[in-house]
Write a protein that holds these residues in place. Structure first.
Motif, short mmCIF file in Angstrom:
data_model
loop_
_atom_site.label_atom_id
_atom_site.label_comp_id
_atom_site.label_asym_id
_atom_site.label_seq_id
_atom_site.Cartn_x
_atom_site.Cartn_y
_atom_site.Cartn_z
N MET A 1 0.95 -1.23 0.28
CA MET A 1 0.06 -0.14 -0.02
C MET A 1 0.84 1.08 0.08
SD MET A 1 -3.05 -0.76 2.42
CE MET A 1 -2.18 -1.08 3.97
N LYS A 2 0.47 2.35 -0.64
CA LYS A 2 1.09 3.57 -0.63
C LYS A 2 0.09 4.61 -0.55
CE LYS A 2 0.82 3.91 -5.72
NZ LYS A 2 1.44 4.05 -6.87
N VAL A 3 0.70 5.84 0.20
CA VAL A 3 -0.27 6.83 0.34
C VAL A 3 -0.68 7.68 -1.08
CG1 VAL A 3 -0.20 9.04 1.86
CG2 VAL A 3 1.07 7.31 2.66
N LEU A 4 -1.74 7.98 -0.92
CA LEU A 4 -2.18 8.86 -2.06
C LEU A 4 -2.11 10.40 -1.97
CD1 LEU A 4 -3.37 8.92 -5.09
CD2 LEU A 4 -5.81 8.93 -3.89
N THR A 5 -0.93 10.90 -2.42
CA THR A 5 -0.79 12.13 -2.26
C THR A 5 -1.57 13.13 -3.27
OG1 THR A 5 0.96 12.10 -4.14
CG2 THR A 5 1.70 11.88 -1.76
N ALA A 6 -1.67 14.47 -3.03
CA ALA A 6 -2.43 15.24 -3.68
C ALA A 6 -1.97 15.19 -5.22
CB ALA A 6 -2.19 16.77 -3.37
N GLU A 7 -0.60 15.28 -5.45
CA GLU A 7 0.01 14.98 -6.77
C GLU A 7 -0.18 13.65 -7.39
OE1 GLU A 7 1.64 15.73 -3.99
OE2 GLU A 7 2.18 17.93 -4.28
N GLY A 8 -0.16 12.62 -6.69
CA GLY A 8 -0.75 11.21 -7.25
C GLY A 8 -2.32 11.43 -7.64
N ALA A 9 -3.02 12.01 -6.72
CA ALA A 9 -4.48 12.10 -7.17
C ALA A 9 -4.84 12.93 -8.44
CB ALA A 9 -5.32 12.72 -6.06
N ALA A 10 -3.86 13.90 -8.58
CA ALA A 10 -3.96 14.76 -9.71
C ALA A 10 -3.77 13.75 -10.86
CB ALA A 10 -3.27 15.97 -9.74
N LYS B 1 -25.93 17.39 -6.94
CA LYS B 1 -25.03 18.23 -7.14
C LYS B 1 -24.11 18.49 -5.61
CE LYS B 1 -26.32 20.68 -11.27
NZ LYS B 1 -26.51 22.17 -11.70
N VAL B 2 -25.15 18.51 -4.62
CA VAL B 2 -24.72 18.89 -3.21
C VAL B 2 -23.99 17.61 -2.73
CG1 VAL B 2 -25.15 19.33 -0.73
CG2 VAL B 2 -26.19 20.51 -2.72
N LYS B 3 -24.70 16.19 -3.12
CA LYS B 3 -23.89 15.25 -2.65
C LYS B 3 -22.53 14.95 -3.48
CE LYS B 3 -28.03 12.40 -1.89
NZ LYS B 3 -28.91 11.20 -2.20
N ARG B 4 -22.52 15.10 -4.55
CA ARG B 4 -21.12 15.23 -5.59
C ARG B 4 -20.10 15.97 -4.85
NH1 ARG B 4 -23.45 15.10 -10.07
NH2 ARG B 4 -23.29 17.42 -10.53
N LEU B 5 -20.68 17.30 -4.65
CA LEU B 5 -19.51 18.27 -4.15
C LEU B 5 -19.21 17.78 -2.62
CD1 LEU B 5 -18.10 20.99 -4.46
CD2 LEU B 5 -20.06 22.07 -3.50
N ALA B 6 -19.99 17.25 -1.83
CA ALA B 6 -19.47 16.91 -0.68
C ALA B 6 -18.77 15.77 -0.61
CB ALA B 6 -20.83 16.58 0.49
N LEU B 7 -19.01 14.68 -1.36
CA LEU B 7 -18.09 13.59 -1.54
C LEU B 7 -16.76 13.97 -2.28
CD1 LEU B 7 -17.74 10.55 -1.78
CD2 LEU B 7 -18.49 10.69 -3.98
N ARG B 8 -16.76 15.16 -2.99
CA ARG B 8 -15.50 15.47 -3.59
C ARG B 8 -14.58 16.10 -2.56
NH1 ARG B 8 -15.56 20.02 -8.36
NH2 ARG B 8 -13.17 20.60 -8.44
N LYS B 9 -15.32 16.94 -1.77
CA LYS B 9 -14.73 17.76 -0.64
C LYS B 9 -14.01 16.94 0.47
CE LYS B 9 -13.43 21.49 1.74
NZ LYS B 9 -12.50 22.22 1.45
N ALA B 10 -15.00 15.78 0.69
CA ALA B 10 -14.48 14.85 2.00
C ALA B 10 -13.25 14.09 1.28
CB ALA B 10 -15.58 14.00 2.35
N LEU B 11 -13.30 13.60 0.10
CA LEU B 11 -12.08 12.85 -0.51
C LEU B 11 -10.95 13.95 -0.66
CD1 LEU B 11 -11.15 10.25 -1.57
CD2 LEU B 11 -11.78 10.89 -3.68
N SER B 12 -11.37 14.91 -0.87
CA SER B 12 -10.02 16.05 -1.04
C SER B 12 -9.25 16.16 0.09
CB SER B 12 -10.46 17.29 -1.66
OG SER B 12 -11.19 17.07 -2.95
N GLY B 13 -10.21 16.42 1.28
CA GLY B 13 -9.49 16.57 2.57
C GLY B 13 -8.81 15.51 3.28
N ARG B 14 -9.21 14.39 2.95
CA ARG B 14 -8.63 13.11 3.45
C ARG B 14 -7.34 13.03 2.72
NH1 ARG B 14 -11.20 10.62 7.40
NH2 ARG B 14 -8.85 10.42 8.07
N ILE B 15 -7.33 13.24 1.52
CA ILE B 15 -6.06 13.00 0.67
C ILE B 15 -5.01 14.17 1.21
CG2 ILE B 15 -5.21 13.27 -1.87
CD1 ILE B 15 -7.60 12.08 -2.79
N VAL B 16 -5.47 15.02 1.06
CA VAL B 16 -4.47 16.13 1.98
C VAL B 16 -4.01 15.94 3.14
CG1 VAL B 16 -4.36 18.73 2.43
CG2 VAL B 16 -5.63 18.04 0.10
#
Length: 207
Positions: free
Chosen positions: A1-10, A98-113
């Motif tokens: 397993m490896k950490v998914l960084t912001a650069e890797g997510a991009a 749209k709110v669900k999609r934005l919330a999922l994107r925000k949550a995933l982004s925060g955990r990746i960061v």
């Protein structure tokens, strides 16, 4: 397993991460809605019409010297009904896609960061046993809570993780913003990345 960084997510996700304040309100609204939707809303008290007892007038209207009384189930009497008590109700809240999609994107982004998201190959277990699963999760601190996101329900991880109090399993098609917030670590199987990317894109399916 490896950490998914912001650069890797991009590189692996077409949808860019949210690293600013955008999406915070959507995430809050989604978590409130998910928790409200789990409330049963079944608590109830008995009113004067439902409390046990006869509707017979206790005594005559006049001539007894006592105050007038129409029925024994009166709220002012002991054993009578309850006034304005809780009644069964629906606490559920509806969220736009749209709110669900934005919330999922925000949550995933925060955990990746945060560095809390790990990427692993498909977890194939010789036997669906908890010991085998823990052995495969070599980078996992045994004191941390863990969410494993798998590709489908046929994954053996479902059976292997059900006896472990710190491990939860969810599919990429069903994971929501609240699921991503509670664990200390999140493990994504590599095949789940395209599914999550599709859900984050405009028009993606939301649960």
């Amino acid at each position: 397993m490896k950490v998914l960084t912001a650069e890797g997510a991009a590189q692996q996700l077409k949808t860019p991460l949210l690293v600013n304040g955008r999406g915070s309100q959507a995430l809050h609204d989604a978590v409130v809605a998910y928790r409200a939707n789990r409330r049963s809303g079944t608590r109830a008290t008995k009113t004067k019409g439902t409390v046990r007892g006869s509707g017979k007038k206790p005594w005559a209207q006049k001539g007894t010297g006592r105050a007038r009384a129409g029925y024994a189930s009166s709220p002012i009497w002991r054993g009578g009904g309850v006034v304005f008590g809780p009644q069964p109700r629906d606490f559920s809240k509806k969220l736009p896609k749209k709110v669900k999609r934005l919330a999922l994107r925000k949550a995933l982004s925060g955990r990746i960061v945060e560095g809390a998201v790990l990427v692993s190959e498909t977890i194939d277990l010789p036997q669906p046993k908890t010991k085998e699963l823990v052995r495969r999760l070599d980078s996992w601190d045994r004191k941390e809570t863990l969410l494993v996101v798998v590709e489908g329900h046929e994954s053996p991880v479902w059976l292997a993780a059900r006896n472990h109090p710190l491990i939860a399993v969810v599919t990429a098609a069903e994971v929501n913003a609240e699921d991503l917030l509670w664990p200390d670590r999140i493990v994504l199987e590599e095949p789940t990345l395209p599914i999550l990317d599709q859900r984050l894109a405009v028009g993606g399916k939301q649960s």
